[in-house]
Design a protein around this motif. Structure first.
Motif, PDB file in Angstrom:
ATOM      1  N   GLY A 116     -21.802   8.474  -3.283  1.00 61.41           N
ATOM      2  CA  GLY A 116     -23.209   9.013  -3.167  1.00 61.41           C
ATOM      3  C   GLY A 116     -24.289   8.095  -3.180  1.00 61.41           C
ATOM      4  N   LEU A 117     -24.327   7.008  -4.032  1.00 63.55           N
ATOM      5  CA  LEU A 117     -25.203   6.098  -4.296  1.00 63.55           C
ATOM      6  C   LEU A 117     -25.467   5.328  -2.987  1.00 63.55           C
ATOM      7  N   ILE A 118     -24.003   4.881  -2.387  1.00 58.59           N
ATOM      8  CA  ILE A 118     -23.993   4.059  -1.491  1.00 58.59           C
ATOM      9  C   ILE A 118     -24.563   5.004  -0.106  1.00 58.59           C
ATOM     10  N   SER A 119     -24.319   6.199   0.063  1.00 55.74           N
ATOM     11  CA  SER A 119     -24.614   6.864   1.212  1.00 55.74           C
ATOM     12  C   SER A 119     -26.197   7.102   0.990  1.00 55.74           C
ATOM     13  N   PHE A 120     -26.768   6.950  -0.269  1.00 57.58           N
ATOM     14  CA  PHE A 120     -28.179   6.829  -0.160  1.00 57.58           C
ATOM     15  C   PHE A 120     -28.981   5.760   0.132  1.00 57.58           C
TER      16      PHE A 120
END
Length: 435
Positions: free
Chosen positions: A421-425
């Motif tokens: 999720g952090l990477i996608s953000f």
């Protein structure tokens, strides 16, 4: 017996005493197994075999079969797959009946499952089950899951816990093959897991509970939890743990505790839940299940890593895990431990790369769950070090493997979801900036 074995077969004066010596070693080996000393047990069984004379398969069939089968069991536990192969080949050639070969065939299947030949292990297990009249393949997962729900809805927990014991020896060993399929299929054939789970539960409720039965309920609970039904899954993993004390054997306790603990970590306080892996490790080592000892240790250490344990301490723990896996020939879990070792090294700043064996590289190429974990670890470290291109490359490969990995729920899934999720953000923000 030890004094007798110092002299060995050449010291026996009366030919009638050869069989006596073999039986004494068989008894001593069993005692050693009861104390979970599988190295010593193997040495006794090996010595017992050395006292057998020509035509022993014809004249002392039961003794020969038991010595060879138990020696094969200890060889598997000790990671001595060369001796396991020799012992298994002898039994396969000399056993009078197919049923007499099942124990060593099971040990061979286990050995394959711990290596780069997991697919071969699954195929072998399915073939043996088919010869025993048990089919587990299907085409409709949803229908099979519903069948399991319908079957269980007609039994209360108390009825399940107080079910009769399974007594048919052939059915008991067939359940072992089913249990081994659960372990293998969840890694590379996750969509087939519900068929095996249903079969274990069906046979348990029809023929009685075996030592594998709690495993079926554990996998069913974990499958439900992975589908988002955490409370329902939690119910069945607790039932599985209760069944352990009812089936008369804890030979599968290590795996049951492992699977159940991963679900419990979503419901119970994390630090308390993770302590159960210590119990799982001890139970697996006591029963000679090196595979489940390794995975309990790996799960405990991986979860501790996610929970923020000191990195230098984690490095030592993973070094111990890799050592155990290497000693016991648990190559799949060894490769996974090496992946976390690599991440730790990158985070600490030493930059050490793991030394994968040729078979370890084969596992990375053939086991989609292990490969997916590799891409997650690489993407995670790239994210921490702000290496954007490397992160993108690995996170895309990670998501591409999503449908063919891990058929049950792990705590790691939550950690992966957080970091991806952090990477996608970051990717979304960077893409917006570039526009």
């Amino acid at each position: 017996v030890n004094q007798l074995n110092l002299g060995g077969p050449p010291a026996v004066q009366d030919v009638r005493h050869y069989i006596t010596a073999a039986r004494l070693n068989l008894r001593a080996g069993k005692k050693a197994m009861e104390m979970s000393d599988y190295e010593t047990a193997y040495s006794y069984f090996d010595s017992g075999i050395s006292y057998l004379r020509k035509k022993h398969w014809q004249e002392h069939y039961a003794l020969s079969l038991e010595l060879y089968s138990l020696a094969a069991k200890c060889a598997l536990t000790n990671g001595n797959h060369t001796s396991l192969k020799l012992l298994s080949d002898e039994v396969a050639a000399k056993a009078h009946f197919f049923e007499d070969k099942l124990d060593v065939l099971y040990f061979e299947t286990c050995a394959l499952a711990y290596s780069s030949r997991l697919t071969e292990s699954i195929e072998k297990g399915l073939d043996i089950l088919s010869k025993l009249g048990i089919e587990v393949q299907g085409t409709n997962v949803e229908a099979r899951v519903q069948e399991t729900k319908d079957l269980l809805s007609s039994h209360t927990d108390d009825e399940i816990l107080n079910s009769k014991q399974m007594t048919d020896p052939t059915m008991i060993i067939a359940m072992k093959f089913l249990g081994k399929l659960e372990t293998g299929m969840t890694q590379i054939m996750p969509k087939s897991v519900p068929y095996v789970t249903f079969k274990i539960i069906e046979l348990s409720l029809t023929h009685g509970m075996s030592p594998v039965s709690p495993l079926g309920f554990a996998y069913y609970g974990s499958y439900l939890a992975k589908q988002g039904k955490i409370n329902g899954g939690y119910h069945y993993v607790k039932l599985a743990l209760s069944l352990l004390d009812k089936v008369g054997s804890r030979e599968n306790a290590g795996e049951v505790i492992f699977v159940c603990t991963q679900v419990r970590s979503y419901v119970e306080p994390l630090q308390a839940a993770l302590e159960y892996h210590h119990e799982g490790y001890a139970a697996a080592m006591a029963s000679g299940d090196s595979s489940q000892a390794a995975i309990n240790l790996l799960a405990l250490n991986s979860s501790s890593f996610f929970a923020g344990t000191n990195l230098q301490r984690m490095e030592d723990l993973f070094a111990d895990t890799v050592k155990l896996c290497e000693e016991r020939h648990q190559l799949i879990f060894m490769v996974q431990a090496q992946q976390v070792q690599r991440s730790l090294s990158k985070l600490i700043g030493t930059g050490k790369e793991p030394k994968y064996s040729s078979e370890g590289r084969d596992i990375l190429a053939s086991n989609s769950s292990v490969l997916r974990s590799y891409h997650y670890q690489t993407a995670y470290v790239s994210f921490i070090s702000r290496s954007y291109d490397d992160m993108i490359e690995n996170i895309e490969k990670y998501f591409a493997l999503q449908e063919n990995t891990w058929g049950i729920l792990f705590l790691a899934h939550a950690v992966h979801a957080f970091h991806t999720g952090l990477i996608s953000f970051w990717v979304a923000r960077k893409s917006k900036e570039q526009r």
